[in-house]
Structures are given as C-alpha cells and as structure tokens.
Design a protein around this motif. Structure first.
Motif, mmCIF file in Angstrom:
data_model
loop_
_atom_site.group_PDB
_atom_site.id
_atom_site.type_symbol
_atom_site.label_atom_id
_atom_site.label_comp_id
_atom_site.label_asym_id
_atom_site.label_seq_id
_atom_site.Cartn_x
_atom_site.Cartn_y
_atom_site.Cartn_z
ATOM 1 N N GLY A 1 36.230 37.252 40.046
ATOM 2 C CA GLY A 1 35.511 38.209 39.188
ATOM 3 C C GLY A 1 35.214 39.524 39.882
ATOM 4 N N SER A 2 35.772 39.742 41.070
ATOM 5 C CA SER A 2 35.498 40.986 41.813
ATOM 6 C C SER A 2 36.112 42.198 41.125
ATOM 7 N N THR A 3 35.420 43.309 41.274
ATOM 8 C CA THR A 3 35.953 44.570 40.737
ATOM 9 C C THR A 3 37.283 44.936 41.407
ATOM 10 N N PHE A 4 37.549 44.340 42.575
ATOM 11 C CA PHE A 4 38.805 44.653 43.258
ATOM 12 C C PHE A 4 39.956 43.732 42.839
ATOM 13 N N TYR B 1 39.614 32.208 41.585
ATOM 14 C CA TYR B 1 38.496 31.276 41.727
ATOM 15 C C TYR B 1 37.210 32.071 41.890
ATOM 16 N N ASP B 2 36.172 31.678 41.205
ATOM 17 C CA ASP B 2 34.864 32.331 41.324
ATOM 18 C C ASP B 2 33.817 31.280 40.990
ATOM 19 N N ASN B 3 32.561 31.508 41.365
ATOM 20 C CA ASN B 3 31.517 30.574 40.922
ATOM 21 C C ASN B 3 30.738 31.128 39.737
ATOM 22 N N GLU C 1 31.722 33.159 33.636
ATOM 23 C CA GLU C 1 31.783 34.179 32.593
ATOM 24 C C GLU C 1 32.361 35.497 33.133
ATOM 25 N N ARG C 2 31.859 35.891 34.321
ATOM 26 C CA ARG C 2 32.331 37.151 34.913
ATOM 27 C C ARG C 2 33.840 37.080 35.190
ATOM 28 N N GLN C 3 34.263 35.952 35.774
ATOM 29 C CA GLN C 3 35.685 35.825 36.120
ATOM 30 C C GLN C 3 36.562 35.793 34.870
ATOM 31 N N HIS D 1 37.372 37.782 48.580
ATOM 32 C CA HIS D 1 36.465 38.951 48.513
ATOM 33 C C HIS D 1 35.300 38.594 47.603
ATOM 34 N N ILE D 2 34.432 37.736 48.126
ATOM 35 C CA ILE D 2 33.253 37.353 47.344
ATOM 36 C C ILE D 2 32.075 38.254 47.727
ATOM 37 N N ARG D 3 31.117 38.343 46.846
ATOM 38 C CA ARG D 3 29.883 39.082 47.138
ATOM 39 C C ARG D 3 28.728 38.145 46.836
ATOM 40 N N LYS E 1 25.860 39.044 44.464
ATOM 41 C CA LYS E 1 26.376 40.093 43.583
ATOM 42 C C LYS E 1 25.625 41.424 43.721
ATOM 43 N N TYR E 2 25.872 42.357 42.804
ATOM 44 C CA TYR E 2 25.299 43.712 42.947
ATOM 45 C C TYR E 2 23.783 43.719 42.842
ATOM 46 N N ARG E 3 23.226 42.741 42.138
ATOM 47 C CA ARG E 3 21.763 42.660 42.015
ATOM 48 C C ARG E 3 21.141 42.592 43.419
ATOM 49 N N GLN F 1 21.815 50.154 53.483
ATOM 50 C CA GLN F 1 23.284 50.164 53.345
ATOM 51 C C GLN F 1 23.806 48.741 53.241
ATOM 52 N N GLU F 2 24.957 48.618 52.556
ATOM 53 C CA GLU F 2 25.543 47.302 52.276
ATOM 54 C C GLU F 2 25.831 46.474 53.534
ATOM 55 N N THR F 3 26.392 47.106 54.575
ATOM 56 C CA THR F 3 26.831 46.318 55.740
ATOM 57 C C THR F 3 26.150 46.726 57.044
ATOM 58 N N ALA G 1 20.735 41.261 55.908
ATOM 59 C CA ALA G 1 20.313 40.445 54.746
ATOM 60 C C ALA G 1 21.540 39.885 54.013
ATOM 61 N N TYR G 2 22.544 40.737 53.847
ATOM 62 C CA TYR G 2 23.778 40.331 53.163
ATOM 63 C C TYR G 2 24.499 39.257 54.001
ATOM 64 N N GLY G 3 24.497 39.453 55.324
ATOM 65 C CA GLY G 3 25.123 38.469 56.214
ATOM 66 C C GLY G 3 24.476 37.101 56.066
ATOM 67 N N CYS H 1 39.181 44.626 57.308
ATOM 68 C CA CYS H 1 38.439 45.733 56.696
ATOM 69 C C CYS H 1 39.422 46.837 56.354
ATOM 70 N N ASP H 2 39.217 47.454 55.212
ATOM 71 C CA ASP H 2 40.158 48.494 54.798
ATOM 72 C C ASP H 2 39.754 49.890 55.267
ATOM 73 N N MET H 3 38.588 50.017 55.900
ATOM 74 C CA MET H 3 38.098 51.366 56.228
ATOM 75 C C MET H 3 38.985 52.093 57.242
HETATM 76 P P1 NAD Z 1 31.893 41.965 42.967
HETATM 77 O O1 NAD Z 1 30.452 41.582 42.857
HETATM 78 O O2 NAD Z 1 32.504 42.815 41.933
HETATM 79 O O3 NAD Z 1 32.758 40.633 43.058
HETATM 80 C C1 NAD Z 1 32.445 39.575 43.883
HETATM 81 C C2 NAD Z 1 32.703 38.280 43.139
HETATM 82 O O4 NAD Z 1 32.405 37.228 44.053
HETATM 83 C C3 NAD Z 1 31.809 38.068 41.913
HETATM 84 O O5 NAD Z 1 32.598 37.824 40.774
HETATM 85 C C4 NAD Z 1 30.965 36.863 42.277
HETATM 86 O O6 NAD Z 1 30.660 36.034 41.170
HETATM 87 C C5 NAD Z 1 31.861 36.155 43.283
HETATM 88 N N1 NAD Z 1 31.166 35.237 44.167
HETATM 89 C C6 NAD Z 1 29.974 35.399 44.785
HETATM 90 N N2 NAD Z 1 29.688 34.319 45.530
HETATM 91 C C7 NAD Z 1 30.733 33.453 45.385
HETATM 92 C C8 NAD Z 1 31.022 32.167 45.912
HETATM 93 N N3 NAD Z 1 30.189 31.583 46.748
HETATM 94 N N4 NAD Z 1 32.173 31.571 45.545
HETATM 95 C C9 NAD Z 1 33.024 32.173 44.706
HETATM 96 N N5 NAD Z 1 32.806 33.401 44.182
HETATM 97 C C10 NAD Z 1 31.677 34.037 44.515
HETATM 98 O O7 NAD Z 1 32.040 42.637 44.410
HETATM 99 P P2 NAD Z 1 33.092 43.718 44.925
HETATM 100 O O8 NAD Z 1 32.416 45.044 44.974
HETATM 101 O O9 NAD Z 1 34.358 43.607 44.222
HETATM 102 O O10 NAD Z 1 33.270 43.282 46.439
HETATM 103 C C11 NAD Z 1 33.752 42.006 46.795
HETATM 104 C C12 NAD Z 1 33.679 41.834 48.285
HETATM 105 O O11 NAD Z 1 34.658 42.616 48.944
HETATM 106 C C13 NAD Z 1 32.345 42.262 48.900
HETATM 107 O O12 NAD Z 1 32.004 41.389 49.934
HETATM 108 C C14 NAD Z 1 32.641 43.616 49.439
HETATM 109 O O13 NAD Z 1 31.730 44.014 50.430
HETATM 110 C C15 NAD Z 1 34.022 43.384 49.950
HETATM 111 N N6 NAD Z 1 34.806 44.566 50.238
HETATM 112 C C16 NAD Z 1 35.327 44.637 51.469
HETATM 113 C C17 NAD Z 1 36.076 45.688 51.827
HETATM 114 C C18 NAD Z 1 36.648 45.695 53.202
HETATM 115 O O14 NAD Z 1 37.483 46.461 53.523
HETATM 116 N N7 NAD Z 1 36.250 44.769 54.088
HETATM 117 C C19 NAD Z 1 36.318 46.716 50.920
HETATM 118 C C20 NAD Z 1 35.793 46.609 49.651
HETATM 119 C C21 NAD Z 1 35.040 45.512 49.309
#
Ligand code: NAD
Length: 441
Positions: A12-15, A38-40, A43-45, A84-86, A89-91, A108-110, A117-119, A169-171
C-alpha cells in the motif's frame, strides 16, 4: 532467461505504483514471472492493488499478479522481496516531526528524535518480514528501503546477522543524478568514492570511467548553488522543502570544502536553522499526505473507476531504478558498483568494524563486497562516531526494553541540546508510541 518472482512488502506504499511501472519498463533486462503485493492494511493495499491489476492486465498479462495480507501466501516462492513499509504510517510520521518541534528540536522522519522514534517502531516489523521470508522462501533476498535505514540496518546486524537483507537508500543515487547533470553527464558515466552512515556521508571522489576527477568542478558549483540544478532531474526530491534542502548543501560544503556532503547533514550541522525554518503545524508529513499520497491514491481511483489505465496515471519512479538495478546485480552476478549500508569490517580503515556504514560495494550473487575507503579525517570520524553510537544505543534500548539507553541515545544526538530536553522529549515520544514500542523499564 529465468523469470523472477517478486514480492513488494508494503504493497500500500505510495511508492508501489512507481516501482511496478519501473519493473514493467525493464522487463527485457529483468523478466518477471509473478508479482505480489503484501501489506498489513488490507483496505489501503487493495486501493492500489485493484488499479495495478488493471495496469498489469493491459501492459503485461503474462505476469501473474496478486495482492494479499496473508504472510504465507505472500512470501512463498519468491526470489526477491522489495520492502518499503512505514510502521505507524503517516499518522505517526507526523508525530515524529511535530513532537520534537514542540521542544524546539529538529523534527524529521529519519534524523534526530523523530528518526529514533520511527526506528523503535520499525525494528520489530522488519524482523517479522525477515522471518516470513526465511520461513517461506529461504533463498530469497530482501532489498529494504524501509526507514530509518541506519537503525534498521544495525538491528538486522544484531538480531538477524546471517539474513539475506540489503538495506538501501535512494538519496545518494538522487544526488549523483544531480551531480551528473551539473557536469553534463549521466549517472552511469560516473563512479564515486563515498564514506559515512546512512543519511550521513561525504563523497570524496566523482570520476568518469576514463579517470577524470569532477569533484573540483562540482564543488565550485555546489559552493554557489548547492545541488539545485537548472532542469528537473528527479521525480522524487522536487517539492519546495526538498529544493531548500538541495540549496542548503552549499553551507554544508563550507564546513569542509574537500568533500561533497549528503544533504541530510543539514539536520546535524545546522539544527537551529532547520528548527527556525520548520512550521510546527505543517511538516513534511503534511506535505506528503497532501501531495504524493493524494496524487497516488486518486490516480488509482481514476484507473479503477474507468476500468483502464489508458491515460497514464501512474508514472515510472526514478526512486525505483536503484532497487531494480540492485536486484539485477544479484540475479545476474553483474558485479556492479553501488552504495549500500553494510558492516564496516575495515572498509573505513579508522572506524569501528561493527558499525553499519554506507560505502560503495561491488554487488554480485553473493551480495555486496565493500570497497576500501581508507582513513577518514577527524571531524567526520567524530561526527560519525557520535551518530553511530546514537543508533546502537537505540537498538539496544529496543532489544533490552531499556529506558536509560534510549534517554542516552537522545542525549547524545547532535540535534538535542541537553539531557533535560532529551528526557522531556522521550517521555512525550513514549506516550505517543504506546501502541508500537516495547514497554521501557
Ligand atoms: P506509505 O505509508 O505510503 O506506505 C507504507 C505501507 O507500509 C503502508 O501501506 C502500510 O500499511 C504498510 N505497512 C506498515 N507496517 C507494515 C507491516 N508491519 N507489514 C506490512 N506492511 C506494513 O509510506 P511511503 O511514504 O511510501 O514509504 C514507505 C517506506 O519507504 C518508508 O519507510 C519510507 O521511509 C521509505 N522510503 C525509503 C527511501 C530510501 O531511499 N531509503 C525513499 C523513500 C521512501
């Protein structure tokens, strides 16, 4: 030619759509048999899954596509897991950013307290994904984008040292794209030397394949403009806040003009500026929720409503190219050179062996072989040692449920002014993360 089976964890990630579009664009280089999400969050996925089902039926009907929240169904018979899980989530990202700002600390996120906190939320979730992969597809590789990559990588080193996970990391790739633009080349024309931690490093050399060194030329440009380029080079790091970050690189360079800095160093070298520039009521999380998240999910809805993807709602994401290149390097043993987060083991000669560092590696089917970057100067070594210790303390705090160690981690962070502020912040973060963190003693 073997066709590969891919699982995207965090479906369900935006990526996710950008990665799928990138995979479809590369089928001649990296053929796919099956693609699963795969997502947990079912609905979002499903919102993205339904749209991608239509895209795949139209563009590559030969690929078996499915999406699921069942780990067994998801993880069985796959060659690669792109994760690429979060967690939270954004909340929760919004709170990671806003709680520190309430204490006049970088939000900041990271990086800084938000990253810690995110870690503390991510570690358990990533370990769970690794365990699913090892149970159902023990020969698969996990290519993990999930943040905060430094803390996640250190947790993997300690908790699953033998697992086939590569934290990436893509940075640096995004910044290299900007550097190549500055000198009128493409990223593939350039080879770099780099040392640091994730979101915390420096380029010491940027050469073409004939050995010409471009660092002085790029440095002169960055001293004036930062990494801001005249034409758009990146589809990801383009929002107003990112443009300001690219520009700020000129002040990072000023601190040590020998090396080209990673843009994330601004959170550690200019935290007061960052706090001043931040809007405590509208942070990057709000920008993403109002921008990328809305755009991606409304594009998915348009595809589902129309029953076709003919108007090209989903775009190839440049962010995704790195993960595809890395999968290819492993699958075809290409021995390509890439920046990865790996255990140091001497790659940076005068830095701890057991630190997770970001350095160029040669990647083949056994995984990465780090390239030696030699000795690093005192200033960078001092900054890195402080930061890597923050990351190690955070991981130990998670493993041992140790309040004291997490307080120490926050106190040591260059972004936090005192142990008093660290404690107040920690208590607020514990309250906000009750649902996710282990209970600290
Ligand atoms: P997002 O919230 O849009 O998507 C994340 C998804 O992960 C959500 O659909 C959520 O339901 C799911 N999720 C959360 N916990 C889960 C679990 N335990 N099992 C399965 N699914 C789970 O977030 P996004 O903005 O698309 O980013 C996704 C991740 O990619 C983040 O960690 C973000 O920081 C990372 N990211 C990394 C880089 C990089 O280069 N390293 C670049 C961009 C994004």
């Amino acid at each position: 030619m073997k066709k590969f089976s891919i699982l995207i964890a965090g479906g369900g990630s935006t990526f996710t759509p950008g990665i799928v579009m990138m995979l479809l664009d590369n089928l001649d280089r990296f053929p796919i048999d099956s693609l699963k999400l795969y997502d947990n969050d079912e609905e979002r996925q499903a919102k993205l899954g339904r749209a991608l089902d239509i895209v795949l039926k139209e563009k590559a009907p030969e690929i078996k596509f499915s999406y699921t929240i069942d780990p067994k169904e998801a993880f069985k018979n796959v060659d690669f897991v792109f994760a690429h899980i979060r967690s939270g989530k954004y909340r929760m990202r919004e709170l990671d950013e806003k709680i520190p700002l309430q204490h006049h600390v970088v939000g900041q996120e990271t990086c800084g307290p938000g990253g810690i906190a995110y870690g503390m939320r991510s570690i358990g979730d990533i370990i769970e994904l690794i365990d699913y992969m090892e149970a159902y597809s023990p020969n698969a590789w996990m290519l993990n984008y999930s943040n905060p990559a430094s803390i996640v990588a250190e947790a993997c080193r300690q908790l699953r040292p033998d697992s086939r996970i590569l934290n990436i990391c893509d940075m640096p790739v995004g910044t290299l794209r900007r550097m190549s633009q500055i000198v009128g080349l493409t990223p593939n024309d350039l080879e770099v030397k780099y040392f640091g931690l994730n979101h915390f490093g420096w380029w010491t050399s940027v050469k073409d394949h004939d050995g010409h060194e471009y660092l002085p030329e790029i440095r002169d440009y960055v001293a004036e403009h930062g990494y801001l380029t005249k034409v758009e080079v990146d589809t990801q790091h383009m929002d107003a806040s990112w443009q300001a970050t690219h520009k700020k690189a000129k002040d990072l360079l000023a601190v040590d003009p020998r090396f080209l800095p990673n843009t994330y160093l601004k959170y550690y070298l200019y935290p007061d500026y960052v706090v001043e520039e931040s809007d405590p009521n509208y942070t990057r999380a709000n920008e993403v929720m109002d921008g990328r998240e809305k755009n991606v999910f409304s594009a998915a809805k348009r595809i589902v409503d129309a029953g076709t993807s003919s108007v090209g709602e989903f775009n190839i994401d440049s962010h995704a190219s790195f993960i595809v290149d890395l999968a290819r390097a492993i699958a075809y043993n290409t021995h390509e050179r890439m920046l990865l987060i790996v255990e140091n083991n001497g790659a940076i000669a005068n830095f701890d062996d057991d630190a997770m560092v970001e350095v160029p590696c040669i990647v083949g089917n056994d995984g990465p072989e780090p390239l030696s970057q030699g000795n690093i100067p005192l200033f960078q070594r001092g900054m890195m040692y402080e930061q890597v210790t923050v990351e190690k303390l955070a991981v130990q705090a998670w493993i041992e449920h140790d309040y004291q160690k997490l307080w120490q981690a926050l106190s040591l962070s260059k972004t936090v002014p005192s142990a008093q502020v660290a404690k107040e912040l920690l208590d607020d973060l514990i309250e906000a993360n009750k649902e996710f963190w282990p209970e600290l003693k």
